[in-house]
Design a protein around this motif. Structure first.
Motif, PDB file in Angstrom:
ATOM      1  N   VAL A 127       0.798  -1.223   0.000  1.00 16.16           N
ATOM      2  CA  VAL A 127       0.000   0.000   0.000  1.00 16.16           C
ATOM      3  C   VAL A 127       0.835   1.280   0.000  1.00 16.16           C
ATOM      4  CG1 VAL A 127      -2.013  -1.017   1.084  1.00 16.16           C
ATOM      5  CG2 VAL A 127      -0.223  -0.041   2.509  1.00 16.16           C
ATOM      6  N   ASP A 128       2.101   1.200   0.329  1.00 19.43           N
ATOM      7  CA  ASP A 128       2.898   2.425   0.356  1.00 19.43           C
ATOM      8  C   ASP A 128       2.978   3.018  -1.040  1.00 19.43           C
ATOM      9  OD1 ASP A 128       3.414   2.683   3.038  1.00 19.43           O
ATOM     10  OD2 ASP A 128       5.221   1.456   2.970  1.00 19.43           O
ATOM     11  N   ALA A 129       3.080   4.348  -1.090  1.00 17.37           N
ATOM     12  CA  ALA A 129       3.155   5.014  -2.386  1.00 17.37           C
ATOM     13  C   ALA A 129       4.438   4.615  -3.107  1.00 17.37           C
ATOM     14  CB  ALA A 129       3.100   6.524  -2.188  1.00 17.37           C
ATOM     15  N   VAL A 130       5.539   4.597  -2.391  1.00 17.90           N
ATOM     16  CA  VAL A 130       6.832   4.215  -2.983  1.00 17.90           C
ATOM     17  C   VAL A 130       7.569   3.306  -2.015  1.00 17.90           C
ATOM     18  CG1 VAL A 130       9.085   5.044  -3.800  1.00 17.90           C
ATOM     19  CG2 VAL A 130       7.047   6.464  -4.149  1.00 17.90           C
ATOM     20  N   THR A 131       8.166   2.260  -2.546  1.00 16.74           N
ATOM     21  CA  THR A 131       9.081   1.446  -1.754  1.00 16.74           C
ATOM     22  C   THR A 131      10.353   1.238  -2.561  1.00 16.74           C
ATOM     23  OG1 THR A 131       7.180   0.223  -0.958  1.00 16.74           O
ATOM     24  CG2 THR A 131       9.327  -0.709  -0.464  1.00 16.74           C
ATOM     25  N   CYS A 132      11.486   1.541  -1.968  1.00 13.62           N
ATOM     26  CA  CYS A 132      12.784   1.191  -2.563  1.00 13.62           C
ATOM     27  C   CYS A 132      13.462   0.249  -1.580  1.00 13.62           C
ATOM     28  CB  CYS A 132      13.692   2.410  -2.721  1.00 13.62           C
ATOM     29  SG  CYS A 132      13.046   3.670  -3.805  1.00 13.62           S
ATOM     30  N   THR A 156      31.044   5.419 -10.419  1.00 11.80           N
ATOM     31  CA  THR A 156      30.336   6.238  -9.415  1.00 11.80           C
ATOM     32  C   THR A 156      29.064   5.535  -8.947  1.00 11.80           C
ATOM     33  OG1 THR A 156      31.115   8.216 -10.543  1.00 11.80           O
ATOM     34  CG2 THR A 156      29.317   8.518  -8.975  1.00 11.80           C
ATOM     35  N   HIS A 157      29.038   5.184  -7.669  1.00 10.11           N
ATOM     36  CA  HIS A 157      27.846   4.530  -7.111  1.00 10.11           C
ATOM     37  C   HIS A 157      26.877   5.615  -6.658  1.00 10.11           C
ATOM     38  CE1 HIS A 157      30.087   0.934  -7.544  1.00 10.11           C
ATOM     39  NE2 HIS A 157      31.009   1.309  -6.669  1.00 10.11           N
ATOM     40  N   ALA A 158      26.070   6.081  -7.595  1.00 11.20           N
ATOM     41  CA  ALA A 158      25.184   7.219  -7.320  1.00 11.20           C
ATOM     42  C   ALA A 158      24.147   6.862  -6.257  1.00 11.20           C
ATOM     43  CB  ALA A 158      24.491   7.663  -8.611  1.00 11.20           C
ATOM     44  N   VAL A 159      23.545   5.692  -6.387  1.00 12.28           N
ATOM     45  CA  VAL A 159      22.609   5.186  -5.378  1.00 12.28           C
ATOM     46  C   VAL A 159      23.172   3.848  -4.918  1.00 12.28           C
ATOM     47  CG1 VAL A 159      20.239   4.457  -4.909  1.00 12.28           C
ATOM     48  CG2 VAL A 159      20.663   6.372  -6.454  1.00 12.28           C
ATOM     49  N   ASP A 160      23.352   3.723  -3.604  1.00 15.32           N
ATOM     50  CA  ASP A 160      24.193   2.627  -3.122  1.00 15.32           C
ATOM     51  C   ASP A 160      23.512   1.836  -2.005  1.00 15.32           C
ATOM     52  OD1 ASP A 160      26.428   1.077  -2.956  1.00 15.32           O
ATOM     53  OD2 ASP A 160      27.580   2.494  -1.758  1.00 15.32           O
ATOM     54  N   GLY A 161      22.359   1.254  -2.336  1.00 15.91           N
ATOM     55  CA  GLY A 161      21.638   0.468  -1.329  1.00 15.91           C
ATOM     56  C   GLY A 161      20.601   1.320  -0.617  1.00 15.91           C
ATOM     57  N   LEU A 162      19.691   1.881  -1.417  1.00 17.81           N
ATOM     58  CA  LEU A 162      18.685   2.805  -0.858  1.00 17.81           C
ATOM     59  C   LEU A 162      17.454   2.038  -0.385  1.00 17.81           C
ATOM     60  CD1 LEU A 162      17.864   5.884  -0.570  1.00 17.81           C
ATOM     61  CD2 LEU A 162      16.690   5.588  -2.754  1.00 17.81           C
ATOM     62  N   ASP A 163      17.118   2.230   0.887  1.00 21.17           N
ATOM     63  CA  ASP A 163      15.894   1.653   1.461  1.00 21.17           C
ATOM     64  C   ASP A 163      14.986   2.795   1.885  1.00 21.17           C
ATOM     65  OD1 ASP A 163      16.695  -1.107   1.380  1.00 21.17           O
ATOM     66  OD2 ASP A 163      18.067  -0.639   3.022  1.00 21.17           O
ATOM     67  N   LEU A 164      13.748   2.754   1.426  1.00 15.19           N
ATOM     68  CA  LEU A 164      12.866   3.897   1.628  1.00 15.19           C
ATOM     69  C   LEU A 164      11.410   3.476   1.456  1.00 15.19           C
ATOM     70  CD1 LEU A 164      13.495   7.023   1.662  1.00 15.19           C
ATOM     71  CD2 LEU A 164      13.030   6.991  -0.772  1.00 15.19           C
ATOM     72  N   SER A 165      10.523   3.975   2.319  1.00 11.74           N
ATOM     73  CA  SER A 165       9.084   3.814   2.046  1.00 11.74           C
ATOM     74  C   SER A 165       8.419   5.161   2.191  1.00 11.74           C
ATOM     75  CB  SER A 165       8.384   2.886   3.031  1.00 11.74           C
ATOM     76  OG  SER A 165       9.182   1.837   3.378  1.00 11.74           O
ATOM     77  N   VAL A 166       7.623   5.517   1.222  1.00 10.38           N
ATOM     78  CA  VAL A 166       6.845   6.749   1.277  1.00 10.38           C
ATOM     79  C   VAL A 166       5.391   6.336   1.439  1.00 10.38           C
ATOM     80  CG1 VAL A 166       6.169   8.843   0.035  1.00 10.38           C
ATOM     81  CG2 VAL A 166       8.486   7.912  -0.260  1.00 10.38           C
ATOM     82  N   ARG A 167       4.761   6.841   2.500  1.00 12.59           N
ATOM     83  CA  ARG A 167       3.383   6.414   2.787  1.00 12.59           C
ATOM     84  C   ARG A 167       2.373   7.151   1.919  1.00 12.59           C
ATOM     85  NH1 ARG A 167       4.467   7.251   9.143  1.00 12.59           N
ATOM     86  NH2 ARG A 167       5.844   5.470   9.435  1.00 12.59           N
ATOM     87  N   ASP A 168       1.295   6.463   1.681  1.00 15.63           N
ATOM     88  CA  ASP A 168       0.208   7.035   0.881  1.00 15.63           C
ATOM     89  C   ASP A 168      -0.286   8.325   1.554  1.00 15.63           C
ATOM     90  OD1 ASP A 168      -1.860   7.444  -0.822  1.00 15.63           O
ATOM     91  OD2 ASP A 168      -2.988   5.650  -0.279  1.00 15.63           O
ATOM     92  N   GLY A 169      -0.287   9.428   0.813  1.00 19.03           N
ATOM     93  CA  GLY A 169      -0.866  10.678   1.301  1.00 19.03           C
ATOM     94  C   GLY A 169       0.092  11.623   1.997  1.00 19.03           C
ATOM     95  N   GLU A 170       1.342  11.215   2.215  1.00 24.71           N
ATOM     96  CA  GLU A 170       2.250  12.119   2.930  1.00 24.71           C
ATOM     97  C   GLU A 170       3.072  12.988   1.977  1.00 24.71           C
ATOM     98  OE1 GLU A 170       5.197  10.210   5.431  1.00 24.71           O
ATOM     99  OE2 GLU A 170       5.868   8.883   3.830  1.00 24.71           O
ATOM    100  N   VAL A 171       3.631  14.068   2.539  1.00 25.56           N
ATOM    101  CA  VAL A 171       4.633  14.854   1.819  1.00 25.56           C
ATOM    102  C   VAL A 171       5.981  14.398   2.363  1.00 25.56           C
ATOM    103  CG1 VAL A 171       5.566  17.134   1.329  1.00 25.56           C
ATOM    104  CG2 VAL A 171       3.108  16.841   1.545  1.00 25.56           C
ATOM    105  N   CYS A 192       7.370  19.220   5.088  1.00 31.27           N
ATOM    106  CA  CYS A 192       7.348  17.762   4.894  1.00 31.27           C
ATOM    107  C   CYS A 192       6.858  17.037   6.143  1.00 31.27           C
ATOM    108  CB  CYS A 192       8.744  17.244   4.536  1.00 31.27           C
ATOM    109  SG  CYS A 192       9.313  17.838   2.945  1.00 31.27           S
ATOM    110  N   ASP A 193       6.029  16.010   5.937  1.00 31.80           N
ATOM    111  CA  ASP A 193       5.593  15.177   7.057  1.00 31.80           C
ATOM    112  C   ASP A 193       6.766  14.358   7.576  1.00 31.80           C
ATOM    113  OD1 ASP A 193       2.864  15.940   6.852  1.00 31.80           O
ATOM    114  OD2 ASP A 193       2.688  14.625   5.098  1.00 31.80           O
ATOM    115  N   ARG A 194       7.521  13.762   6.643  1.00 25.77           N
ATOM    116  CA  ARG A 194       8.709  12.989   7.030  1.00 25.77           C
ATOM    117  C   ARG A 194       9.824  13.311   6.040  1.00 25.77           C
ATOM    118  NH1 ARG A 194       8.588   7.072   7.425  1.00 25.77           N
ATOM    119  NH2 ARG A 194       7.540   7.211   5.423  1.00 25.77           N
ATOM    120  N   VAL A 195      11.041  13.135   6.486  1.00 27.87           N
ATOM    121  CA  VAL A 195      12.185  13.380   5.607  1.00 27.87           C
ATOM    122  C   VAL A 195      13.178  12.232   5.726  1.00 27.87           C
ATOM    123  CG1 VAL A 195      12.005  15.900   5.707  1.00 27.87           C
ATOM    124  CG2 VAL A 195      13.451  14.714   7.344  1.00 27.87           C
ATOM    125  N   ALA A 196      13.903  12.011   4.620  1.00 28.71           N
ATOM    126  CA  ALA A 196      15.039  11.090   4.642  1.00 28.71           C
ATOM    127  C   ALA A 196      16.268  11.915   4.315  1.00 28.71           C
ATOM    128  CB  ALA A 196      14.849   9.986   3.604  1.00 28.71           C
TER     129      ALA A 196
END
Ligand SMILES: Nc1ncnc2c1ncn2[C@@H]1O[C@H](COP(=O)(O)OP(=O)(O)OP(=O)(O)O)[C@@H](O)[C@H]1O
Length: 284
Positions: A13-18, A28-43, A214-218
């Motif tokens: 259900v999360d809007a985004v999951t990495c 160049t390892h631009a993205v190097d093991g990114l873990d992230l969840s963005v919840r539905d409806g948040e900024v 922002c509601d949450r930040v990484a």
């Protein structure tokens, strides 16, 4: 909705999951093991200095770049196997100019409506709604080249909104704008979000904006998330570590704490001279 104790990720259900996302340009390892969840409806704010990997991560989520390692999903749709389903769910405002200076505001938004396959029946209404949402109705018949920097940014927002996305992705939406135009862009983002309930994923260098909007930040540094939470949680967490008698830290203090000395080398600082110049020249 049940969520786990760490970050609350629920890929269904999360809007985004990495999960374990990696992307390299040669060595160049631009993205190097990114873990992230963005919840539905948040900024959700993805923060970090130049070169942290924010734009590369955003491009993987939008499917503009492939996902060579790890997994990315948008509202449960896999970004590798279900690219078209993912694209239909999102609106994207890149850092680079996406408005055509030789078209009017209305023509620019109508062009995006066609590209994003908004049905012919719906098109005119959606174009007007998108222009209205960013307060550009009165200027809709002027050429975009006559717009101020803030108006161009709002026009680009309208272009992304015309397909009524569930997820709006904005890469540095306020870079190069003066403080009043920055506030104005954020007010429009918030108003649309309140009216539609859409999820917003935004990258920014401006810690003050992230703190406020922002509601949450990484906090991202060298391809990975180094800290994640609400701005308040991150600031009070650092104060607890420093001792409660110290003044409440800023998000920038939190970032310096998690990134350590690595912040001041070639990875850059929060003031993005290159991006500011890029934006200034494109609207000038
Ligand atoms: N097309 C490319 N070719 C080679 N290297 C690249 C390319 N795009 C990005 N990089 C490198 O990948 C790393 C991450 O860049 P990215 O643009 O994702 O960072 P960012 O956090 O978005 O930074 P900025 O705020 O400056 O846009 C940097 O070291 C950058 O130089």
């Amino acid at each position: 909705m049940t969520r786990n104790a760490t970050d609350g990720g629920d890929p269904a259900v999360d809007a985004v999951t990495c999960a374990g996302l990696r992307y390299s340009f040669g060595e160049t390892h631009a993205v190097d093991g990114l873990d992230l969840s963005v919840r539905d409806g948040e900024v959700f704010g993805l923060l970090g200095p130049n070169g942290a990997g924010k734009t590369t991560a955003i491009r993987c989520i939008t499917t503009l770049l492939p996902v060579p390692a790890g997994k990315v999903s948008v509202f449960g749709h896999d970004a590798t196997r279900e690219r078209m389903a993912v694209r239909r769910l999102l609106g994207y405002v890149p850092q680079q100019l996406s408005a055509d200076a030789g078209l009017t505001g209305r023509e620019n938004v109508a062009l995006f409506a066609r590209v994003f396959d908004v049905s012919r029946r719906e098109r005119a209404r959606r174009v007007e709604q998108a222009l209205e949402a960013v307060d550009l109705t009165a200027a809709a018949d002027r050429l975009a080249r006559t717009y101020s920097g803030g108006m161009v940014r709002r026009l680009e927002l309208a272009q992304a909104l015309v397909s009524a996305p569930r997820l709006l992705m904005l890469d540095e939406p306020t870079i190069g704008l003066d403080p009043i135009a920055r506030t104005n862009v954020w007010e429009h983002i918030n108003a649309v979000r309140a009216a539609t309930g859409m999820t917003v994923l935004v990258t920014t260098h401006y810690m003050d904006e992230a703190d406020q909007y922002c509601d949450r930040v990484a906090l991202m540094h060298r391809g990975r998330v180094r800290a994640l939470g609400t701005p308040d949680e991150l600031r009070t967490g650092l104060r607890e570590r420093l001792g409660t008698e110290s003044p409440l830290p800023t998000l920038e203090d939190v970032f310096r704490d998690v990134a350590g000395s690595g912040l001041d080398d070639q990875s850059g600082d929060f003031r993005d001279v290159r991006s500011t110049r890029r934006t200034a020249s494109r609207v000038g």
